[in-house]
Design an enzyme around this catalytic site. Structure first.
Site, PDB file in Angstrom:
ATOM      1  N   GLU A   1      -9.081  -5.386 -12.680  1.00  0.00           N
ATOM      2  CA  GLU A   1      -7.906  -4.550 -12.434  1.00  0.00           C
ATOM      3  C   GLU A   1      -6.837  -5.477 -11.864  1.00  0.00           C
ATOM      4  O   GLU A   1      -6.786  -5.724 -10.656  1.00  0.00           O
ATOM      5  CB  GLU A   1      -8.228  -3.422 -11.452  1.00  0.00           C
TER       6      GLU A   1
ATOM      7  N   ASP B   1     -11.786  -4.444  -8.519  1.00  0.00           N
ATOM      8  CA  ASP B   1     -10.618  -3.746  -7.984  1.00  0.00           C
ATOM      9  C   ASP B   1      -9.551  -4.707  -7.446  1.00  0.00           C
ATOM     10  O   ASP B   1      -9.873  -5.705  -6.785  1.00  0.00           O
ATOM     11  CB  ASP B   1     -11.117  -2.853  -6.829  1.00  0.00           C
TER      12      ASP B   1
HETATM   13  C1  NOJ Z   1      -7.258   0.554  -7.297  1.00  0.00           C
HETATM   14  C2  NOJ Z   1      -8.099   1.800  -7.293  1.00  0.00           C
HETATM   15  O1  NOJ Z   1      -8.245   2.271  -8.610  1.00  0.00           O
HETATM   16  C3  NOJ Z   1      -7.375   2.784  -6.400  1.00  0.00           C
HETATM   17  O2  NOJ Z   1      -7.924   4.082  -6.494  1.00  0.00           O
HETATM   18  C4  NOJ Z   1      -7.395   2.255  -4.990  1.00  0.00           C
HETATM   19  O3  NOJ Z   1      -6.596   3.089  -4.162  1.00  0.00           O
HETATM   20  C5  NOJ Z   1      -6.832   0.826  -4.905  1.00  0.00           C
HETATM   21  N1  NOJ Z   1      -7.260  -0.018  -5.985  1.00  0.00           N
HETATM   22  C6  NOJ Z   1      -7.227   0.158  -3.617  1.00  0.00           C
HETATM   23  O4  NOJ Z   1      -8.604  -0.150  -3.621  1.00  0.00           O
END
Ligand code: NOJ
Length: 459
Positions: free
Chosen positions: A238, A176
């Site tokens: 991500e 993430d």
């Molecule tokens: C990306 C995640 O997919 C999202 O749902 C989240 O709010 C943020 N990162 C923070 O962790």
């Protein structure tokens, strides 16, 4: 392979509390096996006050009781492996919940300042909140305090987390917000923007060149530490950055989400540019998720088949968000997520009953349209998705952008062509042989590709 994104809260409830859980996931593995996906990605399942539904972790090595127990998790991993499905977890290394014991016991694990700088949070507003005498950094909600990855003890603590779940049999992680791990050590202000960022950001962030608040030049050191702990496990990043900035992340991660594709409009040239911009063979292709909306709503139900065809014929790794296989659209949402993302997170529709087979209790978010769309009834989209996943291994590794204009997106995959018509008139399909798979029957008949349609054809 195709990885299937499970938003656990909304997938299958097993105990009637209206919230999906791990036993529920286990009871639906046959659906994944029937789809033919190779892996499932579980959204965060750790104990959390749920201000960001699990992305605010308060204990990295346990399971939140709402989702089940560690025993349920082990059983799920075993059952998935028995069916040949890999299990990816969601690793959230950038921040913890402010309710994580570290926040009070180890303040040195976090990023502090005497006075806030001008950095903005991903949801809009300042990225700093006051705690006692000082200010702590939160790149996301104030309940999510950023960890200080320049503190070696933080690095070691997160490496232990990575090893903990790998030892329990997990095959990899979706990592993430990884572009936020390292920021400017001097906490310098972001300068004013001189050009657009390249991906959608809130208005207050768009006014800034986001150069100091993320993506520090030494990001490779943090990534190397993650890779060291993960060994050969699959790491999908991500990284919310425009594609020209992705290179350092590729040195340590296996694949990166294609955010330009995720944000592209249903337009051949935009889709083509987004696909061509991703690093060769290292994209984790994605068209929808729990943050940015559902495929059938973004592109319209009339384009959903062609969009699924595009997503599932791109080479390497493609991510399918739960529900997209039945063309589930966005719902009315609720009051849970302050950033307005509830509408992308309505429960999975397994059958035509009012609760869609999701729960016997009151679902945490209402079902959208189970009578119209559900797994049990089957649908042309569901059959198409299965057929596409079955065809995928025959398409080879290469990807060639043949044409991306006038509403026609044409991609070369070895001896096959992938053709998508993003417009509302039929288009001639030059150089195309027999159709192998069409988004609707007859879509690629007579040397033409129907409007809103897609097809895999022989060259
Ligand atoms: C990306 C995640 O997919 C999202 O749902 C989240 O709010 C943020 N990162 C923070 O962790």
């Amino acid at each position: 392979m195709v990885a299937y994104q499970i938003y656990v809260r909304s997938f299958q409830d097993s105990d009637g509390d209206g919230i999906g859980d791990l036993r529920g996931v286990g009871s639906r593995l046959d659906h994944l096996a029937a789809l033919g996906v190779g892996a499932l990605w579980l959204s965060p399942i750790h104990p959390s006050p749920m201000h960001d539904f699990g992305y605010d972790v308060s204990d990295y090595t346990a399971v939140d009781p709402v989702f089940g127990t560690l025993g349920d998790f082990d059983a799920l991993v075993e059952a998935a492996h028995d069916r040949g499905l890999k299990v990816l977890m969601d690793l959230v290394p950038c921040h913890t919940s402010v309710e994580h014991p570290w926040f009070t016991e180890r303040p040195d694990f976090y990023v502090w300042a005497d006075e806030p700088n001008n950095w903005r949070s991903a949801f809009g507003g300042p990225a700093w909140s006051r705690h006692g005498e000082h200010w702590y950094l939160h790149s996301f909600y104030p309940e999510q305090a950023d960890l200080d990855w320049r503190n070696i003890e933080v690095v070691h603590a997160m490496q232990e987390v990575i090893r903990f779940w790998l030892a329990r049999g997990v095959d990899g992680y979706r990592v993430d917000a990884i572009d936020r791990l390292l920021k400017d050590p001097g906490l310098r202000d972001d300068p004013p923007a001189t050009a657009p960022f390249g991906l959608p950001v809130p208005e207050d962030s768009a006014a800034l060149a986001l150069t100091h608040s993320r993506n520090a030049p030494d990001i490779g050191t943090a990534l190397a530490a993650i890779r060291e702990a993960a060994g050969d496990a699959l790491l999908v990043g991500e990284v919310y950055l425009p594609s020209p900035l992705l290179k350092p992340y590729l040195e340590h991660l296996d694949a990166l989400f294609s955010f330009e594709l995720l944000h592209a409009r249903w337009d051949a040239s935009e889709l083509g540019a987004a696909i061509a911009g991703m690093p060769d063979g290292r994209a984790a292709w994605v068209l929808s998720n729990h943050d940015f909306g559902r495929l059938a709503t973004r592109f319209g139900h009339h384009n959903a088949g062609a969009a699924a065809l595009l997503l599932l014929t791109l080479p390497g790794l493609s991510f399918l968000y739960q529900g997209d296989e039945i063309g589930l659209g966005e719902g009315p949402g609720g009051r849970h997520d302050r950033a307005g993302r509830d509408r992308y997170r309505h429960p999975m529709q397994w059958d035509a009953t009012p609760r869609g087979g999701f729960t016997t209790g009151t679902p945490w978010l209402p079902l959208v349209d189970p009578a119209e769309r559900n797994v049990a009834a089957g649908s042309p989209t569901l059959r198409l998705v299965r057929d596409l996943i079955a065809l995928r291994p025959r398409l080879g590794d290469e990807l060639e952008l043949v044409e991306a204009e006038g509403g026609l997106l044409l991609l070369g995959r070895g001896e096959h062509l992938i053709a998508v018509n993003t417009g509302d008139t039929p288009l001639p399909l030059r150089g195309a042989g027999d159709p192998v798979l069409e988004s609707e029957p007859g879509a690629a008949a007579g040397g033409r590709l129907a409007a809103h349609a897609g097809a895999v054809v022989k060259r």
